[in-house]
Scaffold this motif. Structure first.
Motif, PDB file in Angstrom:
ATOM      1  N   MET A 154     -16.382 107.798  64.919  1.00  0.00           N
ATOM      2  CA  MET A 154     -15.061 107.505  64.377  1.00  0.00           C
ATOM      3  C   MET A 154     -14.588 108.604  63.423  1.00  0.00           C
ATOM      4  SD  MET A 154     -14.061 104.574  65.612  1.00  0.00           S
ATOM      5  CE  MET A 154     -14.551 102.922  66.130  1.00  0.00           C
ATOM      6  N   SER A 155     -15.494 109.105  62.589  1.00  0.00           N
ATOM      7  CA  SER A 155     -15.130 110.139  61.620  1.00  0.00           C
ATOM      8  C   SER A 155     -14.669 111.417  62.316  1.00  0.00           C
ATOM      9  CB  SER A 155     -16.322 110.448  60.704  1.00  0.00           C
ATOM     10  OG  SER A 155     -16.670 109.323  59.937  1.00  0.00           O
ATOM     11  N   THR A 156     -15.407 111.813  63.346  1.00  0.00           N
ATOM     12  CA  THR A 156     -15.035 113.013  64.100  1.00  0.00           C
ATOM     13  C   THR A 156     -13.658 112.853  64.731  1.00  0.00           C
ATOM     14  OG1 THR A 156     -17.342 113.562  64.576  1.00  0.00           O
ATOM     15  CG2 THR A 156     -15.685 114.514  66.034  1.00  0.00           C
ATOM     16  N   ALA A 157     -13.447 111.689  65.336  1.00  0.00           N
ATOM     17  CA  ALA A 157     -12.152 111.425  65.978  1.00  0.00           C
ATOM     18  C   ALA A 157     -11.023 111.455  64.956  1.00  0.00           C
ATOM     19  CB  ALA A 157     -12.197 110.068  66.682  1.00  0.00           C
ATOM     20  N   ALA A 158     -11.236 110.814  63.808  1.00  0.00           N
ATOM     21  CA  ALA A 158     -10.184 110.730  62.792  1.00  0.00           C
ATOM     22  C   ALA A 158      -9.842 112.099  62.216  1.00  0.00           C
ATOM     23  CB  ALA A 158     -10.613 109.773  61.682  1.00  0.00           C
ATOM     24  N   ALA A 159     -10.868 112.847  61.835  1.00  0.00           N
ATOM     25  CA  ALA A 159     -10.618 114.154  61.224  1.00  0.00           C
ATOM     26  C   ALA A 159      -9.989 115.137  62.203  1.00  0.00           C
ATOM     27  CB  ALA A 159     -11.915 114.720  60.650  1.00  0.00           C
ATOM     28  N   ASN A 160     -10.492 115.179  63.430  1.00  0.00           N
ATOM     29  CA  ASN A 160      -9.930 116.095  64.419  1.00  0.00           C
ATOM     30  C   ASN A 160      -8.531 115.674  64.850  1.00  0.00           C
ATOM     31  OD1 ASN A 160     -11.823 118.217  64.836  1.00  0.00           O
ATOM     32  ND2 ASN A 160     -13.175 116.808  65.895  1.00  0.00           N
ATOM     33  N   GLY A 161      -8.315 114.368  64.974  1.00  0.00           N
ATOM     34  CA  GLY A 161      -6.980 113.882  65.320  1.00  0.00           C
ATOM     35  C   GLY A 161      -5.976 114.244  64.248  1.00  0.00           C
ATOM     36  N   GLY A 162      -6.386 114.109  62.978  1.00  0.00           N
ATOM     37  CA  GLY A 162      -5.506 114.486  61.879  1.00  0.00           C
ATOM     38  C   GLY A 162      -5.212 115.967  61.859  1.00  0.00           C
ATOM     39  N   LYS A 163      -6.232 116.777  62.166  1.00  0.00           N
ATOM     40  CA  LYS A 163      -6.037 118.229  62.207  1.00  0.00           C
ATOM     41  C   LYS A 163      -4.940 118.602  63.204  1.00  0.00           C
ATOM     42  CE  LYS A 163      -9.477 121.172  62.165  1.00  0.00           C
ATOM     43  NZ  LYS A 163     -10.761 121.877  62.408  1.00  0.00           N
ATOM     44  N   VAL A 164      -5.016 118.045  64.390  1.00  0.00           N
ATOM     45  CA  VAL A 164      -4.031 118.377  65.420  1.00  0.00           C
ATOM     46  C   VAL A 164      -2.626 117.997  64.970  1.00  0.00           C
ATOM     47  CG1 VAL A 164      -3.227 117.835  67.753  1.00  0.00           C
ATOM     48  CG2 VAL A 164      -5.644 118.281  67.353  1.00  0.00           C
ATOM     49  N   GLU A 165      -2.488 116.817  64.380  1.00  0.00           N
ATOM     50  CA  GLU A 165      -1.164 116.388  63.933  1.00  0.00           C
ATOM     51  C   GLU A 165      -0.664 117.271  62.794  1.00  0.00           C
ATOM     52  OE1 GLU A 165       2.426 114.542  63.640  1.00  0.00           O
ATOM     53  OE2 GLU A 165       0.953 114.526  65.271  1.00  0.00           O
ATOM     54  N   GLY A 166      -1.556 117.679  61.900  1.00  0.00           N
ATOM     55  CA  GLY A 166      -1.158 118.594  60.832  1.00  0.00           C
ATOM     56  C   GLY A 166      -0.662 119.918  61.388  1.00  0.00           C
ATOM     57  N   TRP A 167      -1.346 120.404  62.402  1.00  0.00           N
ATOM     58  CA  TRP A 167      -0.927 121.650  63.045  1.00  0.00           C
ATOM     59  C   TRP A 167       0.448 121.509  63.694  1.00  0.00           C
ATOM     60  CZ3 TRP A 167      -6.243 122.667  65.858  1.00  0.00           C
ATOM     61  CH2 TRP A 167      -7.188 123.060  64.897  1.00  0.00           C
ATOM     62  N   LYS A 168       0.673 120.360  64.337  1.00  0.00           N
ATOM     63  CA  LYS A 168       1.968 120.135  64.975  1.00  0.00           C
ATOM     64  C   LYS A 168       3.096 120.145  63.941  1.00  0.00           C
ATOM     65  CE  LYS A 168       0.404 117.439  68.977  1.00  0.00           C
ATOM     66  NZ  LYS A 168       0.431 116.098  69.635  1.00  0.00           N
ATOM     67  N   GLN A 169       2.859 119.446  62.834  1.00  0.00           N
ATOM     68  CA  GLN A 169       3.895 119.343  61.813  1.00  0.00           C
ATOM     69  C   GLN A 169       4.160 120.677  61.114  1.00  0.00           C
ATOM     70  OE1 GLN A 169       3.605 116.015  59.089  1.00  0.00           O
ATOM     71  NE2 GLN A 169       2.797 114.664  60.662  1.00  0.00           N
ATOM     72  N   SER A 170       3.176 121.574  61.145  1.00  0.00           N
ATOM     73  CA  SER A 170       3.356 122.879  60.491  1.00  0.00           C
ATOM     74  C   SER A 170       4.363 123.749  61.222  1.00  0.00           C
ATOM     75  CB  SER A 170       2.016 123.612  60.419  1.00  0.00           C
ATOM     76  OG  SER A 170       1.661 124.141  61.695  1.00  0.00           O
ATOM     77  N   GLU A 171       4.457 123.562  62.536  1.00  0.00           N
ATOM     78  CA  GLU A 171       5.354 124.324  63.409  1.00  0.00           C
ATOM     79  C   GLU A 171       5.022 125.813  63.461  1.00  0.00           C
ATOM     80  OE1 GLU A 171       9.320 123.408  62.106  1.00  0.00           O
ATOM     81  OE2 GLU A 171       9.331 121.490  63.158  1.00  0.00           O
ATOM     82  N   VAL A 172       3.829 126.180  63.001  1.00  0.00           N
ATOM     83  CA  VAL A 172       3.406 127.579  63.110  1.00  0.00           C
ATOM     84  C   VAL A 172       2.167 127.711  63.994  1.00  0.00           C
ATOM     85  CG1 VAL A 172       4.361 128.203  60.873  1.00  0.00           C
ATOM     86  CG2 VAL A 172       1.968 127.490  61.034  1.00  0.00           C
TER      87      VAL A 172
END
Length: 276
Positions: free
Chosen positions: A194-212
């Protein structure tokens, strides 16, 4: 393996994974605490599940205790209760959604100073639902494990009384976490996944929101415990909205809840961002 050994392995895995995130000291301290809270919550739920099952088994007559069909009905009945559905799903949400948000927010802040992470975005809601979908599979694993143990006890007993006693012993050991699906090893397995899924899922969304960030690169964990399919995936580059090809699964990120169990359980892999 001893409980202390499993705790050491989990700590080493967490350290390796946390090293891959763009965290300052304070953020890392919070994330480590969230990891521990998630693990403790899973341990608590599994202990409650084991006790609920044992209590139900204790109420059976000797005749029913040696009937695998009746034991199966008890397992199903207990699993349909709140502890095996509603409370487990809520525990997963409460324990691991904060990990998703912190990982995503830390990645976003590292990439962009003028963007603010939203805790109410639709991606977070979708992720939480996907994570909770793993609960039925976990409960199914618990049922299969206990059924096999009960079958073995019934087969080994020489008399009806001895078989019933062995079945009660299996139930008692499971309730204490000494054996079966409610022990420390399984708690760590679930929490790690669960921890791996949560942290990696959050990373991807953070990257998307950065738009860079335009893409993501799979980084396989090191060591003999890394799966061949994950080692083979090392270095794969995909657009943010495209999945990695990992074994027979298509994963949006390491630990993706939509993937096959053999590709996400205790995964320690992570990702690198690909910038414009």
């Amino acid at each position: 393996m001893c409980e202390y050994c499993w705790e050491k392995i989990a700590k080493a895995d967490d350290t390796e994974f946390l090293d891959s995130l763009a965290l300052n000291y304070a953020e890392r301290a919070v994330l480590e605490e969230l990891y521990k809270q998630g693990e403790n919550r899973i341990i608590e739920i599994l202990e409650l599940q084991g006790k609920a099952l044992h209590d139900a088994i204790q109420e059976l007559s000797e005749e029913l205790l040696i009937d695998i069909g009746e034991l199966g009905k008890v397992l199903v009945s207990v699993q349909n209760g709140d502890l095996f559905t509603v409370e487990f799903e809520q525990a997963v949400y409460d324990a691991f959604t904060p990990l998703y948000h912190l990982a995503g927010e830390s990645e976003l802040s590292a990439l962009s100073n003028d963007k603010t992470w939203s805790t109410k975005n639709k991606a977070a809601s979708r992720f939480a639902k996907n994570l909770q979908k793993l609960v039925p599979d976990m409960n199914g694993t618990s049922k299969d494990t206990m059924t096999r143990a009960f079958q073995k006890a019934i087969k080994e007993g020489k008399t009806p009384s001895e078989r019933a006693l062995l079945v009660r012993g299996i139930s008692a050991a499971a309730a204490k976490g000494d054996a079966g699906p409610f022990n420390m090893e399984r708690s760590i397995t679930i929490s790690r996944t669960m921890s791996t899924a949560a942290a990696n899922g959050g990373k991807v969304e953070g990257w998307k929101q950065s738009e860079v960030v335009t893409g993501k690169k799979w980084r396989s964990s090191k060591g003999d415990r890394t799966r061949k399919s994950h080692k083979k995936a090392n270095g794969q580059v995909r657009a943010l909205d495209e999945p990695f090809e990992v074994g027979k699964s298509k994963l949006m990120f390491p630990g993706d809840p939509s993937g096959r169990a053999e590709e996400i359980i205790r995964c320690r892999c992570t990702m690198q961002s690909v910038l414009k």
